[in-house]
Design an enzyme around this catalytic site. Structure first.
Site, PDB file in Angstrom:
ATOM      1  N   ASP A  11      16.547 -22.301  -3.954  1.00  0.00           N
ATOM      2  CA  ASP A  11      16.495 -20.853  -4.407  1.00  0.00           C
ATOM      3  C   ASP A  11      17.538 -19.859  -4.191  1.00  0.00           C
ATOM      4  O   ASP A  11      18.080 -20.013  -3.368  1.00  0.00           O
ATOM      5  CB  ASP A  11      15.202 -20.407  -3.398  1.00  0.00           C
ATOM      6  CG  ASP A  11      15.053 -18.839  -3.941  1.00  0.00           C
ATOM      7  OD1 ASP A  11      14.407 -18.494  -4.790  1.00  0.00           O
ATOM      8  OD2 ASP A  11      15.473 -18.096  -3.194  1.00  0.00           O
ATOM      9  N   TYR A  61      21.937 -11.947  -4.843  1.00  0.00           N
ATOM     10  CA  TYR A  61      22.793 -12.795  -3.569  1.00  0.00           C
ATOM     11  C   TYR A  61      24.494 -12.833  -3.871  1.00  0.00           C
ATOM     12  O   TYR A  61      24.794 -13.792  -4.676  1.00  0.00           O
ATOM     13  CB  TYR A  61      22.221 -14.027  -3.597  1.00  0.00           C
ATOM     14  CG  TYR A  61      21.038 -14.097  -3.192  1.00  0.00           C
ATOM     15  CD1 TYR A  61      20.047 -12.867  -2.520  1.00  0.00           C
ATOM     16  CD2 TYR A  61      20.087 -15.175  -3.179  1.00  0.00           C
ATOM     17  CE1 TYR A  61      18.847 -13.039  -2.312  1.00  0.00           C
ATOM     18  CE2 TYR A  61      18.537 -15.420  -2.818  1.00  0.00           C
ATOM     19  CZ  TYR A  61      18.125 -14.056  -2.247  1.00  0.00           C
ATOM     20  OH  TYR A  61      16.854 -14.199  -2.203  1.00  0.00           O
ATOM     21  N   LYS A  82      15.810 -15.324  -9.741  1.00  0.00           N
ATOM     22  CA  LYS A  82      14.760 -14.309  -9.879  1.00  0.00           C
ATOM     23  C   LYS A  82      15.333 -13.218 -10.952  1.00  0.00           C
ATOM     24  O   LYS A  82      16.419 -13.186 -11.326  1.00  0.00           O
ATOM     25  CB  LYS A  82      14.990 -13.475  -8.284  1.00  0.00           C
ATOM     26  CG  LYS A  82      14.498 -14.588  -7.281  1.00  0.00           C
ATOM     27  CD  LYS A  82      14.564 -13.837  -6.116  1.00  0.00           C
ATOM     28  CE  LYS A  82      14.205 -14.835  -4.994  1.00  0.00           C
ATOM     29  NZ  LYS A  82      15.364 -15.731  -4.350  1.00  0.00           N
TER      30      LYS A  82
END
Length: 350
Positions: free
Chosen positions: A57, A62, A88
């Site tokens: 994930d 990030y 995401k």
């Protein structure tokens, strides 16, 4: 290679998605709080794959794309068909001047700024950009990122983002991508179960990545949210099993709880849990990691790692033998809720 159990995300997706009981969370590889070398990042990803982890994930947030780019390099080695992958939507990464960079908690990031966007166009643009950074044709799971109070700053702001998702076409974009086979499952990745329940009461979702909020310290999600997940066959991906630190470090000076110094009541509760741990010779960190997998809706837990040694340590914690008497003692002493499912409870009862 460690033999990791596989758990289906749910029984409803057109294509079955099997997740290893431990996955790999990509936030640390975005240089969360400190710089991680490329060598260590790739070694961590390779160690995860070599240990049998098959769920990975990440997210644009990030490291402003750095984590996704590092994942892309590793996926080329693994073979895309050999893993399940989630990323995401909700944050677009835009080119900007050096003084406009928005690193949040990440360091040594590309020259980008974040723009929240949960609209139809925002979802589509975010997903296309993620695929390019990941060097893949598709992800398996696409998650709505951070529409929670913790990330948005207030309940009002959280509510606005949820309405943007539904009123401005973001949810429609997700369902179109799923129906077209461009992704296999949709969900949300947030820091609070309450917003997950709000989303689930309004529309259909396959899963939620819940960062904390169901841990050895917190089980309020058992009131209404997790029963709803069981009823609707919604899988939970559990991040943050250590409540951002204290369940890994114990009740030491400066221990962190939900990204801040742990308050006295939490420190005392952890001390009580540690006393039971010591009586059974069970490491607190192993208990915290394994506890969450006792709930039938929790399909995988995804602790982070910044090098191969940390991955190996996570696997060892997952495989640590913990007697059922330890869990029952926690329950009998009121340190976990009486209705919290315990690891091995079904087999123990049988």
């Amino acid at each position: 290679m460690a033999a990791l159990a596989m758990r289906p995300l749910n029984a409803r997706t057109a294509r079955r998605i099997d997740l290893t009981e431990m996955g790999f969370g990509g936030a640390p590889l975005g240089n969360l709080y400190r710089k991680v070398s490329e060598e260590d990042a790739q070694a961590a990803l390779q160690a995860a794959f070599d240990n049998g982890i098959r769920y990975f994930d990440t997210a644009p947030q990030y490291g402003l794309g750095r984590s996704e780019m590092r994942f892309g390099e590793a996926i080329r080695r693994f073979g895309r068909d050999n893993i399940e992958l989630s990323t995401k939507i909700g944050r677009l990464l835009l080119d900007c001047a050096p003084e406009e960079v928005t690193p949040e908690a990440f360091v040594d990031v590309p020259q980008k700024r974040i723009q929240f966007d949960y609209s139809y166009d925002g979802v589509m643009r975010s997903y296309e950009a993620s695929k390019e950074r990941l060097q893949v044709d598709a992800a398996d799971i696409l998650l709505v990122h951070d529409v929670c109070v913790f990330s948005q700053g207030s309940q009002e702001a959280s509510d606005r983002r949820v309405r943007e998702l539904f009123d401005d076409g973001g949810y429609r974009a997700l369902t179109e991508l799923k129906e077209a086979g461009a992704i296999a499952a949709i969900g949300a990745g947030v820091n609070e179960w309450q917003v997950c329940q709000k989303l689930l009461e309004e529309a259909d979702f396959d899963c939620f990545l819940l960062a904390g909020r169901y841990t050895l310290l917190e089980q309020d999600a058992l009131e209404t949210f997790l029963p709803l997940c069981e009823q609707r066959d919604v899988g939970i991906i559990l991040g943050g099993p250590y409540n951002s630190g204290i369940l890994a470090t114990g009740a030491v000076a400066g221990a962190k709880y939900n990204y801040a110094d742990a308050p006295p009541d939490i420190l005392e509760r952890v001390r009580k849990i540690e006393r039971v741990c010591n009586a059974h010779r069970v490491p607190l960190i192993a208990a915290a990691l394994q506890f969450v997998l006792g709930h039938p809706s929790v399909k995988t837990v995804i602790p982070g790692a910044v090098n191969a040694a940390e991955v190996d340590a996570n696997i060892a914690l997952l495989k640590q033998e913990i007697p059922f008497s330890f869990w029952s003692d926690l329950r009998s002493e009121g340190l976990i809720r009486p209705d919290a499912p315990l690891p091995g409870e079904v087999s123990h009862a049988a």
